[in-house]
Design a protein around this motif. Sequence first.
Motif, PDB file in Angstrom:
ATOM      1  N   SER A  15     -11.254   9.831 -40.988  1.00 55.08           N
ATOM      2  CA  SER A  15     -11.206  11.251 -40.642  1.00 55.08           C
ATOM      3  C   SER A  15     -11.485  12.173 -41.818  1.00 55.08           C
ATOM      4  O   SER A  15     -11.828  13.336 -41.627  1.00 55.08           O
ATOM      5  CB  SER A  15      -9.829  11.589 -40.064  1.00 55.08           C
ATOM      6  N   SER A  29      -9.130  13.090 -43.967  1.00 55.74           N
ATOM      7  CA  SER A  29      -7.976  13.988 -43.976  1.00 55.74           C
ATOM      8  C   SER A  29      -7.128  13.788 -45.225  1.00 55.74           C
ATOM      9  O   SER A  29      -6.706  12.665 -45.528  1.00 55.74           O
ATOM     10  CB  SER A  29      -7.120  13.745 -42.729  1.00 55.74           C
ATOM     11  N   PHE A  70     -10.195  15.778 -36.272  1.00 55.55           N
ATOM     12  CA  PHE A  70      -8.831  15.980 -35.801  1.00 55.55           C
ATOM     13  C   PHE A  70      -8.396  14.912 -34.806  1.00 55.55           C
ATOM     14  O   PHE A  70      -7.201  14.633 -34.663  1.00 55.55           O
ATOM     15  CB  PHE A  70      -8.676  17.378 -35.197  1.00 55.55           C
ATOM     16  N   GLU A  71      -9.354  14.272 -34.090  1.00 58.88           N
ATOM     17  CA  GLU A  71      -8.977  13.223 -33.141  1.00 58.88           C
ATOM     18  C   GLU A  71      -8.318  12.047 -33.858  1.00 58.88           C
ATOM     19  O   GLU A  71      -7.250  11.570 -33.448  1.00 58.88           O
ATOM     20  CB  GLU A  71     -10.195  12.737 -32.359  1.00 58.88           C
ATOM     21  N   SER A  72      -8.967  11.586 -34.935  1.00 57.25           N
ATOM     22  CA  SER A  72      -8.397  10.478 -35.721  1.00 57.25           C
ATOM     23  C   SER A  72      -7.073  10.884 -36.344  1.00 57.25           C
ATOM     24  O   SER A  72      -6.109  10.105 -36.384  1.00 57.25           O
ATOM     25  CB  SER A  72      -9.380  10.042 -36.809  1.00 57.25           C
ATOM     26  N   MET A  73      -7.023  12.111 -36.844  1.00 53.94           N
ATOM     27  CA  MET A  73      -5.790  12.610 -37.450  1.00 53.94           C
ATOM     28  C   MET A  73      -4.649  12.590 -36.437  1.00 53.94           C
ATOM     29  O   MET A  73      -3.549  12.105 -36.735  1.00 53.94           O
ATOM     30  CB  MET A  73      -5.983  14.043 -37.949  1.00 53.94           C
ATOM     31  N   GLY A  74      -4.902  13.119 -35.235  1.00 56.77           N
ATOM     32  CA  GLY A  74      -3.843  13.237 -34.243  1.00 56.77           C
ATOM     33  C   GLY A  74      -3.319  11.899 -33.769  1.00 56.77           C
ATOM     34  O   GLY A  74      -2.099  11.695 -33.686  1.00 56.77           O
ATOM     35  N   ALA A 106      -3.300  18.356 -37.644  1.00 52.26           N
ATOM     36  CA  ALA A 106      -4.369  17.975 -36.720  1.00 52.26           C
ATOM     37  C   ALA A 106      -4.569  19.045 -35.650  1.00 52.26           C
ATOM     38  O   ALA A 106      -5.711  19.404 -35.315  1.00 52.26           O
ATOM     39  CB  ALA A 106      -4.044  16.627 -36.071  1.00 52.26           C
ATOM     40  N   TRP A 152      -7.943  21.457 -35.178  1.00 48.72           N
ATOM     41  CA  TRP A 152      -8.616  21.603 -33.880  1.00 48.72           C
ATOM     42  C   TRP A 152      -8.668  23.070 -33.437  1.00 48.72           C
ATOM     43  O   TRP A 152      -9.692  23.561 -32.958  1.00 48.72           O
ATOM     44  CB  TRP A 152      -7.887  20.771 -32.840  1.00 48.72           C
ATOM     45  N   ASP A 169      -5.391  21.260 -43.038  1.00 43.41           N
ATOM     46  CA  ASP A 169      -5.164  19.908 -43.552  1.00 43.41           C
ATOM     47  C   ASP A 169      -4.725  19.964 -45.007  1.00 43.41           C
ATOM     48  O   ASP A 169      -3.775  19.295 -45.422  1.00 43.41           O
ATOM     49  CB  ASP A 169      -6.446  19.089 -43.391  1.00 43.41           C
TER      50      ASP A 169
END
Length: 214
Positions: free
Chosen positions: A45, A47, A112-116, A164, A168, A176
Amino acid sequence: MSDCCGCGKTLEVERMQAQQRRVLYQVLAINLITFVMMMLAAWHSGSASLLSGSLDNLGDALTYALSLAVVGASLAAKARVAMLKALFILCAAIAVGAGIAWKLAHPHLPLFESMGIAALLNLAANLVCLRLLWPYRLGDINLASAWACSLNDVYEGSAVILAALAVWAFGAGWPDLLIAVALLLLFLRSAWKVARAAWRELRAQRAIAASTSR
């Protein structure tokens, strides 16, 4: 009769120490797994806050391994190990600071998908660890410092979820980095608290040793 009482106390202590080791083995395994998961998610990600969380999990795994090593040791030995734990937390904070500096020099939008997903899994694992260590939060400094690390993990997991969501919502990478800075401050505060408690315990043990040697 006194011998029987002594045997009973010894068996009770041994059972308590075996239970402590079992809990520490469990939280150690959980943190090693989440470290690998968070590191891969941070790489995927991009992040900074996930990287901070992964380093925190690695530091906690080292902390739990040290806690295992001194179960049943003297209070002075546990205090010295707690001081070493504070150093590990400080090293994690330094690594997080370096990661933040690198992200500032190479800005980009994290996924943000991977982070969440990673943050939710990490928070769930941290809550399990906190539940396992909850009975020992007010015990000796060895298990109490391990519980403090687990509590920090829950804060860290919640903060990364917020990061996350903010990435988004705003479509920008600054949330972040903001959360990563907040985690850096949290690690520094935790290192200070653990070191201060360890130092107080060391001073108390030295005072006891000095009074008994007179």
